[in-house]
Scaffold this active site. Sequence first.
Site: not given
Length: 331
Positions: A111, A194, A197
Amino acid sequence: MQRVFSGIQPTGTPQLGNYLGAIRNWVALQQRYDCVFCLVDLHAITVSRTPAQLRGDTLTQAACLLASGIDPEKHILYNQSAVSAHTRLAWIFNCVTRLGWLNRMTQFKEKAGKDRENHSAGLYIYPSLMAADIHAFKATLVPVGDDQRQHLELANDIGEKFNHDYGVDFFPHIEGLIPAEAARVMSLRDGTKKMSKSDISAQSRIELTDSADEIRLKIRRAKTDSDAIPATIAELAERPEALNLLSIHAAIVGEKLENVVAHFSGQGFGHVKSALSDALIEKIVPIGDEARRLMNDEAYLVTVLRQGAEKARSIAEPIVDEAEKIVGFIR
């Protein structure tokens, strides 16, 4: 009865990967376990969020969970920030957790990327809060996917070190609940990534609030290739988009992937996309309809979360009170 704890971040509208990978499993777990389901809004602010975004996404997430079949009467659904036991225990765990352990957490590295120094301390110590989320309820079972296994191992390390440091047998060992056939849902635009959202393109995902027309359009536009469906899964190894659509179809209808591949063998993707759209519409559209109805009743959603938080506090507060006494805090 064993207690299950599971949390989901209220960041954007839940998408198909969330449903097939977690939410559907949560609904099934309610039949066998004492379940605590948490909207982890404290985790959500480890990255920049406006207050309006956070509040709106929390209510949307709650509506989608309820519409999917989470039962707040028999189990617990609440937002994390409403129960102070999470942060109280997290601070104790921050003082138990070793920096070397956190440095090994691959999710932070992924991240943060190259911009590590500009990320929040909250993102770095995220795993110790996650450990506190679970241990505050003395939960022994946690549904996990591959991306959370490392955090679950760390949660056990933290609980064991607390027990060792203070000479107690207080926090139990946590077991991961891994579905027999966990669905791995990839982007409709890139079969190597993947479904997310946070993807810039809404065409990359099916959201739980999508209409029938939106689902058909997104599936029709989903990236595929020009080859016919092969006879075996092995032949799809170099065709990630083809494999993704067939895998989604298998997951949504509850069929083994090899059977789905055999069924469509020799056909083009027009047939696959039509059948997949029909299956998704049958399953997802009723959830979206109910979620939209609930989102129009904010007072009800807030009441559900507040009642859930009250039930959560009744379990977690005594556990964390005792942990603080073990540490030596004067209560």
